[in-house]
Scaffold this active site. Structure first.
Site, PDB file in Angstrom:
ATOM      1  N   GLY A 210       0.837  -1.206   0.000  1.00 22.41           N
ATOM      2  CA  GLY A 210       0.000   0.000   0.000  1.00 22.41           C
ATOM      3  C   GLY A 210       0.860   1.240   0.000  1.00 22.41           C
ATOM      4  O   GLY A 210       2.064   1.172  -0.268  1.00 22.41           O
ATOM      5  N   ASN A 211       0.254   2.373   0.280  1.00 28.14           N
ATOM      6  CA  ASN A 211       1.041   3.603   0.417  1.00 28.14           C
ATOM      7  C   ASN A 211       0.425   4.488   1.500  1.00 28.14           C
ATOM      8  O   ASN A 211      -0.599   4.142   2.083  1.00 28.14           O
ATOM      9  CB  ASN A 211       1.153   4.327  -0.925  1.00 28.14           C
ATOM     10  CG  ASN A 211      -0.206   4.696  -1.476  1.00 28.14           C
ATOM     11  OD1 ASN A 211      -0.960   5.429  -0.852  1.00 28.14           O
ATOM     12  ND2 ASN A 211      -0.530   4.168  -2.656  1.00 28.14           N
ATOM     13  N   ARG A 212       1.058   5.621   1.761  1.00 27.98           N
ATOM     14  CA  ARG A 212       0.677   6.438   2.918  1.00 27.98           C
ATOM     15  C   ARG A 212      -0.460   7.423   2.643  1.00 27.98           C
ATOM     16  O   ARG A 212      -0.748   8.273   3.464  1.00 27.98           O
ATOM     17  CB  ARG A 212       1.886   7.240   3.404  1.00 27.98           C
ATOM     18  CG  ARG A 212       3.021   6.379   3.891  1.00 27.98           C
ATOM     19  CD  ARG A 212       4.141   7.264   4.424  1.00 27.98           C
ATOM     20  NE  ARG A 212       5.420   6.591   4.389  1.00 27.98           N
ATOM     21  CZ  ARG A 212       5.831   5.716   5.297  1.00 27.98           C
ATOM     22  NH1 ARG A 212       5.055   5.430   6.312  1.00 27.98           N
ATOM     23  NH2 ARG A 212       7.002   5.147   5.179  1.00 27.98           N
ATOM     24  N   SER A 213      -1.092   7.346   1.493  1.00 30.98           N
ATOM     25  CA  SER A 213      -2.180   8.293   1.202  1.00 30.98           C
ATOM     26  C   SER A 213      -3.333   8.109   2.190  1.00 30.98           C
ATOM     27  O   SER A 213      -3.736   6.989   2.486  1.00 30.98           O
ATOM     28  CB  SER A 213      -2.682   8.055  -0.221  1.00 30.98           C
ATOM     29  OG  SER A 213      -3.919   8.699  -0.404  1.00 30.98           O
ATOM     30  N   ALA A 279      -3.902   7.848  -4.970  1.00 29.52           N
ATOM     31  CA  ALA A 279      -2.505   7.413  -5.055  1.00 29.52           C
ATOM     32  C   ALA A 279      -2.541   5.924  -5.407  1.00 29.52           C
ATOM     33  O   ALA A 279      -2.546   5.059  -4.525  1.00 29.52           O
ATOM     34  CB  ALA A 279      -1.814   7.642  -3.725  1.00 29.52           C
TER      35      ALA A 279
END
Ligand code: CTP
Length: 402
Positions: A210-213, A279
């Protein structure tokens, strides 16, 4: 622009209540009609006589005047074009957030159909307290307008954040809010498709890439577009953001880029404006394991394959369906060049650039600093602002430029 506007000022118990006199005087100078509601605590800081003289209207405090006549809170709430609560004490903030209705001011607040703005004022420790912060955030999430406290010397002698915003600042906010209200129909019935949040790409049933969005920027854009009269369809990845305020729009919740792609594809035909702020993970694991992967080996290799570029696909379909398209670019270096190249490559009308070099911009913050680039090499730079204000800047630019 305040000429003839009906402004209802609620004043609560805080030393900053003395500034209410200046506020009323300035509002009157601008040609506004002003009525004032005081809480009982506010009377210890400013007299009703001062405020009734300046506002040229009786000041209201109780539900009834000596049992003789009834102060109709519903009528007052309907009368106003805007309600300002300034200063707004910690006590009133808490009541606003829970709906406690133990005075006339709260009755008017709960009946108000107009925009409500509040300007907190308190000592710095109270302002920093978790509960105060939570109450403020919750009110903002419900669509109330925060006129944030300022840093400076406080009545306690301490220096920090907690001073009520100056009357001029409050009046500026008031104009912006009423201006926004007048622009409410800027996107009347325009169909918006908005993507927001991160995507999660499954590795096995328990793990993902995943990512930090946080999804906050896209959610704010969706809320603001709705306020400006648009029909909004939000395709939202796995975000933990509070989704109150999103009730009146269509939301498709998705997890992976593939799911987001499928949700977007079926909507393009009926879209007037697409804003793709998600994102999206560029890669996903080639194979997703059916069972949890056990840690038997000292090393494992994850093979990744490219996800569909949703925005690029939408750019390719633009001529067919005739919508306008706005993308985002999050960059760490050569920001303007990279954003320009994305604008061209993905066939966009505008691109919103965030630079991770800017403090307070990008993921997982409540603020953002953006630059908007257009096809004609136009570059618009904006200051660091709350994401709600940034959403307004983006939508106003869309309205002006395309
Ligand atoms: N985007 C998308 N689908 C993807 C990747 C990105 O729709 N698979 C969209 C994002 O929502 C954003 C824009 O494309 O509006 C740019 O995203 P970004 O990650 O900055 O750009 P990439 O195209 O992925 O380029 P790079 O990672 O090489 O910078």
């Amino acid at each position: 622009m305040l000429k003839g506007k009906k402004i209802l000022l609620g004043v609560t118990g805080s030393i900053a209540a003395y500034k209410a006199a200046f506020l009323v005087r300035e509002l009157k100078k601008e040609g506004a009609e002003v009525k004032v509601v005081l809480t009982h605590h506010a009377k210890s800081f400013i007299t009703p006589l001062t405020l009734s003289t300046l506002s040229e209207n009786p000041v209201l405090i109780d539900w009834s005047n000596d049992q003789e006549s009834w102060n109709n809170h519903v009528d007052l709430g309907l009368w106003a074009d805007i309600m300002l609560i300034a200063p707004c004490s910690a006590n009133t903030l808490a009541k606003m957030n829970t709906g406690i209705c133990d005075n006339l001011l709260m009755g008017v607040y709960l009946s108000a159909k107009c925009p409500v703005a509040f300007a907190p004022a308190m000592d710095l420790d109270m302002y920093q307290h978790f509960t105060t912060k939570r109450n403020i955030q919750s009110l903002v999430d419900q669509g109330y307008h925060l006129i944030d406290a300022e840093e400076g010397e406080l009545a306690s002698g301490l220096i920090g954040k907690g001073r009520m915003a100056e009357p001029e600042t409050i009046i500026e906010h008031c104009k912006l809010i009423l201006g926004g209200k007048d622009q409410k129909k800027k996107f009347n019935q325009t169909k918006f498709l908005i993507t927001a949040g991160p995507t999660y790409e499954g590795i096995d049933p328990v793990r993902f890439i995943g990512n930090r969005s946080s999804g906050k920027m896209g959610i704010e854009i969706a809320k603001t577009a709705k306020k400006m009269g648009a029909n909004v369809h939000l395709v939202l990845g796995p975000s933990n953001e509070n989704t109150s305020g999103l009730e009146e729009m269509e939301i498709t919740r998705v997890e992976s880029a593939e799911e987001m792609f499928n949700a977007v594809k079926t909507r393009l035909e009926t879209t007037d404006i697409g804003i793709f702020s998600a994102a999206v993970a560029d890669y996903k694991p080639k194979n997703q394991a059916d069972q949890k992967i056990k840690k038997n080996d000292s090393e494992i290799t994850l093979e990744l394959v490219k996800n569909p570029d949703i925005l690029k696909y939408a750019g390719e379909q633009k001529a067919k369906f005739g919508y306008k398209l706005i993308g985002f670019a999050l960059e760490t270096n050569n920001e303007i060049e990279n954003a320009k190249s994305k604008l061209g490559r993905k066939n966009l009308d505008l691109i919103v650039l965030n630079s991770l070099q800017d403090k307070g911009a990008g993921f997982a913050t409540s603020t953002n600093k953006i630059t908007i680039l257009g096809k004609d090499n136009k570059i618009l730079k904006f200051e660091l602002k709350s994401k709600a204000e940034v959403a307004e800047d983006i939508l106003n630019t869309i309205a002006d430029e395309i």
